[in-house]
Design an enzyme around this catalytic site. Structure first.
Site, PDB file in Angstrom:
ATOM      1  N   GLY A  16       0.938  -1.175   0.002  1.00  0.00           N
ATOM      2  CA  GLY A  16      -0.058   0.110  -0.008  1.00  0.00           C
ATOM      3  C   GLY A  16       0.915   1.287  -0.090  1.00  0.00           C
ATOM      4  O   GLY A  16       0.761   2.322  -0.884  1.00  0.00           O
ATOM      5  N   ASN A  17       2.028   1.188   0.810  1.00  0.00           N
ATOM      6  CA  ASN A  17       2.752   2.391   1.001  1.00  0.00           C
ATOM      7  C   ASN A  17       3.476   2.896  -0.340  1.00  0.00           C
ATOM      8  O   ASN A  17       4.005   4.009  -0.576  1.00  0.00           O
ATOM      9  CB  ASN A  17       3.659   2.377   2.114  1.00  0.00           C
TER      10      ASN A  17
ATOM     11  N   LYS B 276     -12.749  -8.115   9.290  1.00  0.00           N
ATOM     12  CA  LYS B 276     -11.719  -7.065   8.594  1.00  0.00           C
ATOM     13  C   LYS B 276     -12.499  -5.680   8.484  1.00  0.00           C
ATOM     14  O   LYS B 276     -13.735  -5.584   7.818  1.00  0.00           O
ATOM     15  CB  LYS B 276     -11.452  -7.490   7.183  1.00  0.00           C
TER      16      LYS B 276
ATOM     17  N   LYS C  54      -3.933  -9.150  -0.169  1.00  0.00           N
ATOM     18  CA  LYS C  54      -3.121  -8.820  -1.734  1.00  0.00           C
ATOM     19  C   LYS C  54      -1.860  -9.976  -1.453  1.00  0.00           C
ATOM     20  O   LYS C  54      -1.345 -10.327  -2.518  1.00  0.00           O
ATOM     21  CB  LYS C  54      -2.889  -7.513  -2.013  1.00  0.00           C
TER      22      LYS C  54
ATOM     23  N   LYS D 271       2.152 -11.788   4.851  1.00  0.00           N
ATOM     24  CA  LYS D 271       3.373 -11.808   3.756  1.00  0.00           C
ATOM     25  C   LYS D 271       4.040 -13.081   4.179  1.00  0.00           C
ATOM     26  O   LYS D 271       4.575 -13.787   3.372  1.00  0.00           O
ATOM     27  CB  LYS D 271       4.515 -10.671   4.012  1.00  0.00           C
TER      28      LYS D 271
END
Ligand code: ADP
Ligand code: MG
Length: 318
Positions: A16-17, A134, A219, A281
């Protein structure tokens, strides 16, 4: 394009960043500028002959889209979450695609780029569909939540003292509907931007029809499934930190250069990698490496080229 038919195949997941930074408002000019910065290292790989699929997050963007829906429901018909995710795969994909095309053009590289919407198959009875957790979208007042639940079917929970907020499913991705075409394009050396925001969650009905889910897929997990299914060699997860660390939030913090799959699993179970950030991740890395992946790199956006040479980031290996 015969010269690239032997190039390594990799999936690159943009955090996102890479596109919106915490200290910025996140307007479109900033998003384009950040995208240019994020794509620099990726284009180095393309120049070196890599064949790539690129995925990206959409957290801040989908939050803003939901706020827009809430603020305008008296003017225009609301768009459900699954369709907003699809809109953003297209809109953010366009932004990344055009930035990539311009960067390739400036560097004299002739490679095609395409954005491809991905639907991601999830289980109809995934635990997160039965019990969503979420948080997404705007905050509500406590006295609104009864009515929101009745009129719109929202499930609303308290977001740790920050206020009341809608929760949605974040089901586990099983496979990608469009994977065959993605694989074919990537193998031909076409750069495919896909599964943005984790892709659009769908389940298969008993008669074989696809049905959308108003939820979001992680993601990183979607990227791992994509990497597995297109038989990529490597998965690169670009984020805001240089390396994965043990004891991340403590003075005993210990950054890791290399990590085996089994150690990754052990440290995950020991609680070193939180659910909402580094956890997915590491789960993604384990998923991919257990299914034929050769290597996973987690590194800062700017350091991808160094990380490939083992000079930055954390390498996770089978
Ligand atoms: P992205 O948008 O790239 O998915 P996330 O915020 O979801 O980024 O996850 C990356 C963040 O995880 C890092 O910026 C860091 O603050 C946090 N983090 C949590 N635990 C760890 C850890 N053990 N090692 C490294 N970073 C960690
Ligand atoms: Mg994340």
């Amino acid at each position: 394009m015969s010269d690239i038919s032997n190039g390594p195949v990799a999936v690159v997941a943009l955090g996102g960043n890479a596109i919106t930074r915490e200290f910025e408002e996140g307007n479109i000019y900033q998003q384009f500028a950040n995208t240019r910065r994020a794509l620099k290292g990726i284009v180095d790989l393309i120049e070196a002959g890599y064949r790539l699929a690129i995925t990206h997050g959409n957290g801040p963007q989908v939050g803003n889209a939901l706020i827009r829906v809430e603020a305008t429901r008296h003017l225009v018909p609301p768009i459900p979450l699954g369709v907003l995710v699809a809109d953003l795969e297209g809109g953010m994909g366009y932004m990344i695609e055009q930035t990539m095309q311009n960067t390739l053009h400036l560097r004299g590289l002739k490679r095609q780029v395409i954005t491809l919407l991905a639907q991601v198959i999830v289980d109809k009875d995934d635990p997160s569909i039965l019990n969503p957790t979420k948080f997404v979208g705007p905050f509500y007042k406590e006295e609104q939540i009864e009515q929101l639940a009745q009129e719109r079917g929202y499930i609303i929970k308290e977001d740790f003292g920050r206020g009341w907020r809608r929760v949605v499913p974040s089901p586990y991705p099983r496979s990608i509907v469009e994977v065959e075409i993605i694989k074919e394009l990537v193998q031909r050396g076409i750069i495919v931007i896909t599964a943005g925001g984790g892709g659009i969650p769908v389940y298969v009905e008993s008669d074989g029809r696809l049905e959308g889910v108003d939820g979001v897929v992680d993601k990183d997990l979607a990227s791992a499934v994509l990497a597995e299914e297109i038989e990529a060699h490597d998965l690169y997860i670009l984020t805001a930190v240089d390396k994965v660390a043990l004891n991340y939030n403590s003075p005993q913090r210990q950054p890791l250069d290399v990590l085996s799959c089994s150690d990754a699993e052990r440290y995950l179970n020991a609680g070193h990698f939180p659910r909402g950030s580094m956890g997915p991740k590491i789960e993604a890395a384990i998923h991919f490496l257990r299914r034929g992946g050769r290597r996973v790199i987690i590194c800062a956006v700017e350091q991808l080229a160094d990380a490939i040479r083992g000079m930055a980031g954390t390498q996770i290996v089978p």
